[in-house]
Motif scaffolding. Structure first.
Motif, PDB file in Angstrom:
ATOM      1  N   ARG A 119       2.699  -8.294   4.223  1.00  0.00           N
ATOM      2  CA  ARG A 119       2.756  -6.942   3.665  1.00  0.00           C
ATOM      3  C   ARG A 119       2.064  -5.972   4.633  1.00  0.00           C
ATOM      4  NH1 ARG A 119      -0.396  -2.745   2.390  1.00  0.00           N
ATOM      5  NH2 ARG A 119      -1.946  -4.155   1.526  1.00  0.00           N
ATOM      6  N   ASP A 120       0.740  -5.996   4.701  1.00  0.00           N
ATOM      7  CA  ASP A 120       0.053  -5.087   5.625  1.00  0.00           C
ATOM      8  C   ASP A 120       0.444  -5.423   7.062  1.00  0.00           C
ATOM      9  OD1 ASP A 120      -1.706  -3.086   6.532  1.00  0.00           O
ATOM     10  OD2 ASP A 120      -3.181  -3.586   5.008  1.00  0.00           O
TER      11      ASP A 120
ATOM     12  N   HIS B  45     -11.100  -5.832   1.967  1.00  0.00           N
ATOM     13  CA  HIS B  45      -9.898  -5.587   2.779  1.00  0.00           C
ATOM     14  C   HIS B  45     -10.301  -4.629   3.893  1.00  0.00           C
ATOM     15  CE1 HIS B  45      -5.364  -4.740   2.976  1.00  0.00           C
ATOM     16  NE2 HIS B  45      -5.859  -3.740   3.687  1.00  0.00           N
TER      17      HIS B  45
ATOM     18  N   HIS C 133      -9.958  -2.896   7.934  1.00  0.00           N
ATOM     19  CA  HIS C 133      -9.092  -2.560   9.070  1.00  0.00           C
ATOM     20  C   HIS C 133      -9.918  -2.446  10.338  1.00  0.00           C
ATOM     21  CE1 HIS C 133      -4.965  -2.051   7.601  1.00  0.00           C
ATOM     22  NE2 HIS C 133      -5.566  -1.949   6.420  1.00  0.00           N
TER      23      HIS C 133
ATOM     24  N   ASN D 210      -5.620  -5.543  10.688  1.00  0.00           N
ATOM     25  CA  ASN D 210      -6.560  -6.008   9.664  1.00  0.00           C
ATOM     26  C   ASN D 210      -7.491  -7.076  10.240  1.00  0.00           C
ATOM     27  OD1 ASN D 210      -4.157  -4.909   8.261  1.00  0.00           O
ATOM     28  ND2 ASN D 210      -5.198  -5.577   6.418  1.00  0.00           N
TER      29      ASN D 210
HETATM   30 MN    MN Z   1      -4.381  -2.118   4.473  1.00  0.00          MN
END
Ligand code: MN
Length: 504
Positions: free
Chosen positions: A17-18, A196, A198, A232
């Motif tokens: 997804r990301d 989560h 980045h 990520n």
């Molecule tokens: Mn993200």
């Protein structure tokens, strides 16, 4: 040593997804399934398979993965919109990653709403998702820039309304380990909390570790650190940092890490940066003579982890820095044995090539060794002529004339591109002699520019024996052909000759 961490840290992988939101990346449903299967096998707890609202392709991917019977929880990204949640349920996901903007910047500028409106949307979405039988991970987008009191209230009320887990998103990578240590503990008390991060400022791994040390129990990760913009938290880096630096047993099948990284790189088309931690091409490659010597005596001298831990091999490359120890090791790998004077002469010739700015390919090394050892070793395969043609209105075609075991064979083949066509014609030409398979093909440009020296690495197999062979030329097709022929010769020769014995 690991007392600070949860007894069991969970891994939530968002490569599909990301990671897929990496500019230019788009995966087909079958490719997503291939990656998801590997993620489940390596020990990932939750696989975020995509975003059902994004496209029909995403929907089929989510259905395909949900129905594959994988041992991991299959999750889908949703916004706080009833339509998104309906789709998640319809396509068979186990859980939703319900993302709600929580910073005033996002609430006002992106959503054009008030905090109260966004909170109500979130609560309604939780209620609907629970009615649909979905596990809910309520995620605060841009949480690191949010009013922490508002976030705490939203999370608390969300959990009261049925959210099973929470997630703190550092959406643009602005956390520091110090801020993390302040923000995470109060939220981790509300419900199981994911982190989560980045990597915009290269801090994703440090911030993820900081959050896991102070209450978060689950880390969102991507393979190779893919993800929007700078990406990520990299799965492989987090696992190895936890295991090696903190002595924490993650339960992940580490020896599969490199295979997973290569698969994701190949299917996404995003090359692994050569100097990437853990999985980069150069992470276990040594050229410098003195270093290579040290590593061969005791790997710990210049390696923090053993390459075998993650399913890799140490690689010694030869060039002008190469000392005789690394040359001897490379020769040994090819079944040559030399005396001191012969080795000295081979090293001298390699350094000459290095000084001319050339990389020493396996074919070069074999040619030098054969010459120095005066081995009367006729190669099984020799090339007489080779041509490729490609263009805008034609199918790429290669033709070659090879001498295989003294017999001249001329053939032609088409391919997806000129390199593919070249590989096909070579394999076809030796097809009668041996079934040689191309397991892996990899290209590195040694320097920038269209005149750069290109190094091609191929992994070939025959009857279960696998060898790696390299070719280096400024012409990518010729580098590929060189690597292929050198490798095929090695595979064919080694079966009926021990070239380790010096005939003189
Ligand atoms: Mn993200």
């Amino acid at each position: 040593m690991s007392v600070l961490f949860a007894d069991r840290i969970r891994f939530f992988d968002t490569t599909l997804r990301d990671g897929e939101q990496t500019p230019g990346v788009s995966l087909k449903p079958e490719q997503k399934l291939e990656i998801a299967t590997k993620l489940a096998a390596i020990g990932i707890d939750v696989i975020e398979a995509g975003s059902a609202a994004a496209s029909e392709g995403e929907q089929s991917a989510i259905r395909l993965i949900s129905e594959a019977g994988l041992p991991s929880e299959i999750c889908t990204y949703v916004r706080a919109l009833p339509g998104d949640i309906d789709l998640a349920a319809e396509y068979g996901a186990d859980s939703v990653h319900l993302v709600v903007p929580v910073s005033d910047l996002h609430i006002a500028k992106k959503m054009r709403k008030t905090r109260e409106q966004v909170a109500e949307m979130a609560y309604a979405a939780i209620k609907l998702a629970k009615e649909r039988g979905l596990i809910v991970e309520l995620s605060g987008e841009d949480a690191s820039r949010a009013d922490q009191q508002f976030l705490n209230e939203l999370f608390s009320k969300g959990v009261q309304r049925g959210a099973d887990r929470l997630c703190f998103c550092d959406t643009v990578g602005l956390l520091t380990p110090e801020k993390t240590a302040l923000m995470i503990p109060p939220l981790a008390k509300i419900a199981p909390l994911s982190i989560h991060c980045h990597d915009d400022l290269g801090m994703a791994l440090a911030n993820t570790l900081a959050a896991l040390k102070c209450g978060a129990t689950c880390a969102h990760v991507t393979v190779n650190g893919l993800g929007e913009r700078a990406g990520n938290t990299a799965f492989e880096e987090l696992v190895m940092a936890l295991e090696v630096l903190y002595g924490y047993q993650t339960g992940i099948k580490k020896e599969e890490i490199y295979h997973l990284a290569s698969l994701v790189s190949r299917l996404t088309g995003v090359p692994l940066p050569v100097n990437k931690a853990v999985v980069g091409e150069m992470a276990f490659t040594h050229e410098s003579g003195i270093h290579a010597h040290g590593v061969m005596r005791e790997p710990a001298t210049y390696e923090s982890i053993k390459p075998e831990m993650i399913g890799r091999k140490r690689r010694i490359v030869l060039g002008k820095h190469s000392g005789s120890a690394s040359v001897e090791a490379a020769l040994h790998e090819m079944n040559y044995s030399t005396d001191e004077a012969q080795l000295k002469e081979i090293v001298k010739r390699i350094k000459q090539m290095g000084d001319e700015g050339k990389r020493v390919s396996d074919a070069d090394l074999m040619a030098i060794a054969d010459a120095v050892l005066a081995i009367e070793c006729k190669p099984v395969i020799r090339m007489r002529q080779f041509t490729t043609v490609s263009g805008s209105n034609m199918i790429p075609t290669a033709s070659a004339t090879l001498v295989v075991n003294g017999q001249e064979i001329t053939g032609a083949a088409t391919g997806d591109g000129p390199v593919d066509a070249a590989m096909q014609v070579l394999r076809k030409s030796v097809g009668d002699v041996a079934d040689i398979r191309l397991e892996e093909y990899h290209v590195d440009a040694i320097s920038g520019g269209t005149d750069a020296l290109v190094e091609v690495t191929v992994r070939l197999s025959k009857d279960g024996k696998i060898i790696t062979s390299r070719g280096a030329r400024t012409d990518i097709i010729m580098a590929s052909v060189e690597a292929m022929i050198a490798g095929m010769n090695r595979l064919l020769r080694e079966t009926h000759e021990d070239r380790g014995k010096n005939p003189r």
